[in-house]
Design a protein around this motif. Sequence first.
Motif: not given
Length: 241
Positions: A7, A100, A103, A107
């Motif tokens: 992301v 965070h 993922c 990020i």
Amino acid sequence: MTAFDAVLFDCDGVLVDSESITNRVLCIMLNESGWAISQEECTRDFIGKTVRSQAAIIEAHTGKPLTDAWMAEFYERRNVALQAELVAIAGAVQAVQQIHELCQGRIACASGADRAKVEMQLAKVGMAPYFEGHVYSGHEMPRSKPFPDVYLAAAQALNADPAKCLVIEDTMTGVQAGVAAGATVWGYFPADQGHASAEQLLEAGAACVFGHMGDLPAMFAAVCKSAASATPGDGDEHEIS
């Protein structure tokens, strides 16, 4: 199968509520230089763009060159105002924390602004630890937004396929940059936003728009869950309600 490899967040207007502060300082300095521009006009004409990228327009209205000294004063006055007034976008700190975690740290913050500003802002609102080593500035790229360079650099550094990156943006310029990188772009459009409509963000290429940063983790988790449960042949499209 996962929906996204990483992301990538814009900074101003997405993570920190800085745009009105920066544009106020810019408007004051442009007026001091001889351009009688209103705050509304300044926001409309400069939002999502670097000051230097608009040098020809500034020089045409002021009759003066856009010098390094003028830019240095702008940065100084802008940073003083940001240090005094800056706050995080509502829900952004918690959203970044959760994304965070979801993922596993993949990020990044990819901004059109100068690095010193981005890093100062992230530190001031407590987000710096989540983006450590993964802050990217359009000032350091061959081209800034609406070109994709800063998003491509962020994806490459995370060893992520740009086509499997999710970009979070709030301006047409930023959405265009994310789309040009080949990423999926979600447009952040709070109810009190005044510089771009939800329709404009969608027309620029955003896959959807949402109105509160606190909604982002649940949206992200829902898409990832849908992707993980998909069977071969289901396709890759996932609708967000």
